[in-house]
Design a protein around this motif. Sequence first.
Motif, PDB file in Angstrom:
ATOM      1  N   LEU A  61     -68.405 -10.625   2.088  1.00  0.00           N
ATOM      2  CA  LEU A  61     -69.772 -10.226   1.760  1.00  0.00           C
ATOM      3  C   LEU A  61     -69.976 -10.337   0.257  1.00  0.00           C
ATOM      4  O   LEU A  61     -69.193  -9.782  -0.513  1.00  0.00           O
ATOM      5  CB  LEU A  61     -69.999  -8.764   2.139  1.00  0.00           C
ATOM      6  CG  LEU A  61     -69.778  -8.364   3.595  1.00  0.00           C
ATOM      7  CD1 LEU A  61     -69.785  -6.833   3.714  1.00  0.00           C
ATOM      8  CD2 LEU A  61     -70.850  -8.967   4.478  1.00  0.00           C
ATOM      9  N   VAL A  62     -71.043 -11.038  -0.155  1.00  0.00           N
ATOM     10  CA  VAL A  62     -71.383 -11.056  -1.586  1.00  0.00           C
ATOM     11  C   VAL A  62     -72.794 -10.541  -1.844  1.00  0.00           C
ATOM     12  O   VAL A  62     -73.175 -10.340  -2.996  1.00  0.00           O
ATOM     13  CB  VAL A  62     -71.184 -12.461  -2.218  1.00  0.00           C
ATOM     14  CG1 VAL A  62     -69.699 -12.791  -2.304  1.00  0.00           C
ATOM     15  CG2 VAL A  62     -71.930 -13.538  -1.454  1.00  0.00           C
TER      16      VAL A  62
ATOM     17  N   SER B 282     -64.487  -8.498   3.933  1.00  0.00           N
ATOM     18  CA  SER B 282     -64.153  -8.116   2.563  1.00  0.00           C
ATOM     19  C   SER B 282     -65.383  -8.195   1.680  1.00  0.00           C
ATOM     20  O   SER B 282     -66.328  -8.923   1.979  1.00  0.00           O
ATOM     21  CB  SER B 282     -63.070  -9.044   1.997  1.00  0.00           C
ATOM     22  OG  SER B 282     -61.881  -8.933   2.741  1.00  0.00           O
ATOM     23  N   GLY B 283     -65.343  -7.443   0.590  1.00  0.00           N
ATOM     24  CA  GLY B 283     -66.353  -7.585  -0.445  1.00  0.00           C
ATOM     25  C   GLY B 283     -65.742  -8.325  -1.617  1.00  0.00           C
ATOM     26  O   GLY B 283     -64.521  -8.339  -1.788  1.00  0.00           O
ATOM     27  N   SER B 284     -66.586  -8.959  -2.418  1.00  0.00           N
ATOM     28  CA  SER B 284     -66.073  -9.682  -3.583  1.00  0.00           C
ATOM     29  C   SER B 284     -67.073  -9.551  -4.723  1.00  0.00           C
ATOM     30  O   SER B 284     -68.261  -9.810  -4.549  1.00  0.00           O
ATOM     31  CB  SER B 284     -65.847 -11.150  -3.226  1.00  0.00           C
ATOM     32  OG  SER B 284     -65.271 -11.842  -4.313  1.00  0.00           O
ATOM     33  N   LEU B 285     -66.581  -9.131  -5.878  1.00  0.00           N
ATOM     34  CA  LEU B 285     -67.435  -8.882  -7.048  1.00  0.00           C
ATOM     35  C   LEU B 285     -67.163  -9.926  -8.128  1.00  0.00           C
ATOM     36  O   LEU B 285     -66.050  -9.976  -8.670  1.00  0.00           O
ATOM     37  CB  LEU B 285     -67.138  -7.483  -7.603  1.00  0.00           C
ATOM     38  CG  LEU B 285     -67.947  -7.065  -8.843  1.00  0.00           C
ATOM     39  CD1 LEU B 285     -69.423  -6.884  -8.490  1.00  0.00           C
ATOM     40  CD2 LEU B 285     -67.383  -5.786  -9.441  1.00  0.00           C
TER      41      LEU B 285
ATOM     42  N   GLN C 269     -63.435  -7.235 -14.214  1.00  0.00           N
ATOM     43  CA  GLN C 269     -64.533  -6.592 -13.472  1.00  0.00           C
ATOM     44  C   GLN C 269     -64.080  -5.291 -12.810  1.00  0.00           C
ATOM     45  O   GLN C 269     -64.922  -4.502 -12.398  1.00  0.00           O
ATOM     46  CB  GLN C 269     -65.144  -7.568 -12.449  1.00  0.00           C
ATOM     47  CG  GLN C 269     -64.314  -7.862 -11.211  1.00  0.00           C
ATOM     48  CD  GLN C 269     -63.357  -9.026 -11.370  1.00  0.00           C
ATOM     49  OE1 GLN C 269     -62.751  -9.238 -12.430  1.00  0.00           O
ATOM     50  NE2 GLN C 269     -63.183  -9.799 -10.300  1.00  0.00           N
ATOM     51  N   PHE C 270     -62.766  -5.086 -12.696  1.00  0.00           N
ATOM     52  CA  PHE C 270     -62.255  -3.843 -12.119  1.00  0.00           C
ATOM     53  C   PHE C 270     -61.554  -2.977 -13.162  1.00  0.00           C
ATOM     54  O   PHE C 270     -60.727  -2.123 -12.822  1.00  0.00           O
ATOM     55  CB  PHE C 270     -61.315  -4.145 -10.951  1.00  0.00           C
ATOM     56  CG  PHE C 270     -61.988  -4.932  -9.869  1.00  0.00           C
ATOM     57  CD1 PHE C 270     -63.168  -4.481  -9.304  1.00  0.00           C
ATOM     58  CD2 PHE C 270     -61.468  -6.144  -9.444  1.00  0.00           C
ATOM     59  CE1 PHE C 270     -63.813  -5.216  -8.319  1.00  0.00           C
ATOM     60  CE2 PHE C 270     -62.103  -6.878  -8.461  1.00  0.00           C
ATOM     61  CZ  PHE C 270     -63.277  -6.415  -7.892  1.00  0.00           C
TER      62      PHE C 270
ATOM     63  N   ALA D 259     -75.587  -7.581  -1.785  1.00  0.00           N
ATOM     64  CA  ALA D 259     -75.534  -6.115  -1.892  1.00  0.00           C
ATOM     65  C   ALA D 259     -76.502  -5.517  -0.892  1.00  0.00           C
ATOM     66  O   ALA D 259     -77.698  -5.443  -1.142  1.00  0.00           O
ATOM     67  CB  ALA D 259     -75.898  -5.688  -3.309  1.00  0.00           C
TER      68      ALA D 259
ATOM     69  N   PRO E 260     -55.755  -3.876 -14.027  1.00  0.00           N
ATOM     70  CA  PRO E 260     -56.696  -4.943 -13.661  1.00  0.00           C
ATOM     71  C   PRO E 260     -57.006  -5.874 -14.846  1.00  0.00           C
ATOM     72  O   PRO E 260     -56.991  -7.101 -14.692  1.00  0.00           O
ATOM     73  CB  PRO E 260     -57.953  -4.190 -13.206  1.00  0.00           C
ATOM     74  CG  PRO E 260     -57.459  -2.851 -12.762  1.00  0.00           C
ATOM     75  CD  PRO E 260     -56.284  -2.546 -13.639  1.00  0.00           C
TER      76      PRO E 260
ATOM     77  N   LEU F 118     -58.632  -9.367 -14.212  1.00  0.00           N
ATOM     78  CA  LEU F 118     -59.661  -8.841 -13.301  1.00  0.00           C
ATOM     79  C   LEU F 118     -60.474  -7.795 -14.059  1.00  0.00           C
ATOM     80  O   LEU F 118     -60.556  -6.628 -13.668  1.00  0.00           O
ATOM     81  CB  LEU F 118     -58.997  -8.233 -12.051  1.00  0.00           C
ATOM     82  CG  LEU F 118     -58.267  -9.225 -11.165  1.00  0.00           C
ATOM     83  CD1 LEU F 118     -57.301  -8.511 -10.226  1.00  0.00           C
ATOM     84  CD2 LEU F 118     -59.265 -10.058 -10.368  1.00  0.00           C
TER      85      LEU F 118
END
Lengths: 345, 345
Positions: B267-268, B288-291, B106-107, B270, B99, B104
Amino acid sequence: MPNTKAYAAYAPDQDLKPFEFDRRSVGDDDVKVKIDYCGICHSDIHFAHDDWGMTEYPVVPGHEIIGHVTEVGSKVTRFKPGDLVGIGCMVDSCRECTPCKNDLEQFCEKGMVMTYGSPDPEMGGVTQGGYSSQIVVKEHFVLNISDKLDLKGVPPLLCAGITTFSPLNQWKVGKGQKVGVIGLGGLGHMGVKFAAAMGAEVVMITRSPEKGEDAKRLGASSVLVSTDQEAMASQAGTFDFLLNTIPVAHDINPYMPLLKFNKTMVLVGATPIEVHSMQMIFGNRHLSGSLIGGIKETQEMLDFCAEHNIVSDIEMVNIQDVNTAYERVMKGDVKYRFVIDMKSL
Amino acid sequence: MPNTKAYAAYAPDQDLKPFEFDRRSVGDDDVKVKIDYCGICHSDIHFAHDDWGMTEYPVVPGHEIIGHVTEVGSKVTRFKPGDLVGIGCMVDSCRECTPCKNDLEQFCEKGMVMTYGSPDPEMGGVTQGGYSSQIVVKEHFVLNISDKLDLKGVPPLLCAGITTFSPLNQWKVGKGQKVGVIGLGGLGHMGVKFAAAMGAEVVMITRSPEKGEDAKRLGASSVLVSTDQEAMASQAGTFDFLLNTIPVAHDINPYMPLLKFNKTMVLVGATPIEVHSMQMIFGNRHLSGSLIGGIKETQEMLDFCAEHNIVSDIEMVNIQDVNTAYERVMKGDVKYRFVIDMKSL
């Protein structure tokens, strides 16, 4: 005298009883099929019991149909009398909209015509399904069936099969991937067979450790018991794909962390779910729904089955026993699908 | 005497009070920044209040940091003293995993080091954030800020901005697409600005019709009131993308049918959600989620903002008023983000 024998669900008791009705005469692009076998899908039961509030009684369920062609219309080119064929969940669509032109008839903008329970564009009333002696269907919606397969296990391929094959196919499941199949019923057992045949490492994810042996026989390389928190934690972030076949309301929070980042769980069971967005945000994970597959992909699935010798594990019943079979499906007491022998009609 | 002034949340009352501590000295690849402004993010409040059960007190929140470089390490090439820079949600990661190598961070497989509240790999203890006079950060995690922008509105871009920009960017939102932004708060108002600047037709979807005027000022072309079932039904199957910024538990069943088939809601916020799989199966729809976004994409977002003159709508406060600002955020009483003027420290 009506030309077709069948079993239909009637209101108000919703039991299935003998029914007779007329199929339409064979049009230019129609194929008439004498039905040999018809699978029992959980949707048939939902429909017979009007669980979705859309049933017009009497209704003849059945959308996992295998039979032999007895007559074809003048414009039919792909079939001739005697051919072994299948009919699945759809019998018509507009054929002109963008989804139809892209082989996604299940998303026809005018609405697909389902094999039973849809307004019938040809005859009026509603379409009637496969718990019957014969059916007349437009050529485009008739599928080729290989005679290499054990026919008795073929009917469920037309719904349980395509429902699980399509997401595995669309997400390109294959060698080098670790795939989890959640839930081992009619859909789950097909998911395990397909994912294994596609070359993936398949993990059966279940609350019931006693299902482990059977899952391995079907092609799973290991079993993950979802109530074992330690085992679940040890496999967090290791899955490339999850196929969720659970048919009852549930919480998917325990399962989402199993996925690697940017990977997907596909839902094929019709049920309410709960999830906390954090399980998806941390990892940019995806959740998708998937509805059967188009006719082209259904044929691809059937060809894949012929190549890999895949059929459903079934129990054969006579049409007179259909109400008992329904009760057993509702109790989860079948490995893994019932098929009706239509000779008994 | 400690080298850094700050405000920190303390247990047990969780209020923010003055705090002093030492930042590390500048290493070879470090950049030291004098902080001019720091945004207040709802996550700061969750952290100060230990809502997620992971807070070590005292904690200095703040991950929307704008300031000027005061010192750079010997190996730093992209910055010099006097440069205007930003620091967002991350200050370190392993830089070696897949990642990280794919921008990326954040992952990061070893876990990103968050700007505050993460174990601090350099100093021990936990990292401390931007409600402070200065910060020392590795060059890779420092962002260029254009002096063309109104600086006061820039801090929220570093969290609210990238959180909404990234999914719109990843799903290639643009001209010819109809995009719905659900919820008009700190995230939602950025989502509307970005989607409009990307060329999409933006529909503000809200329970509160009174938010309509403001949504249009921000770039929405129309407003869809989610409690108006007739209006919702009339727009079913017409959206190419939905950005869901609702920050409280909710049922997404009313929203999913707005999507065309094979399209996605991201979805953003929480929060727990409920959905019936049928809303996703019929239409092969995706959730989907997104960070946030990686450092490269965060820089792209900042460059996009400079090109399109986009900043957040903010209300400026002094650090002494931070507890009152927190109360107002929790009541939804801010349009649309608070920024702390660090001169007041």
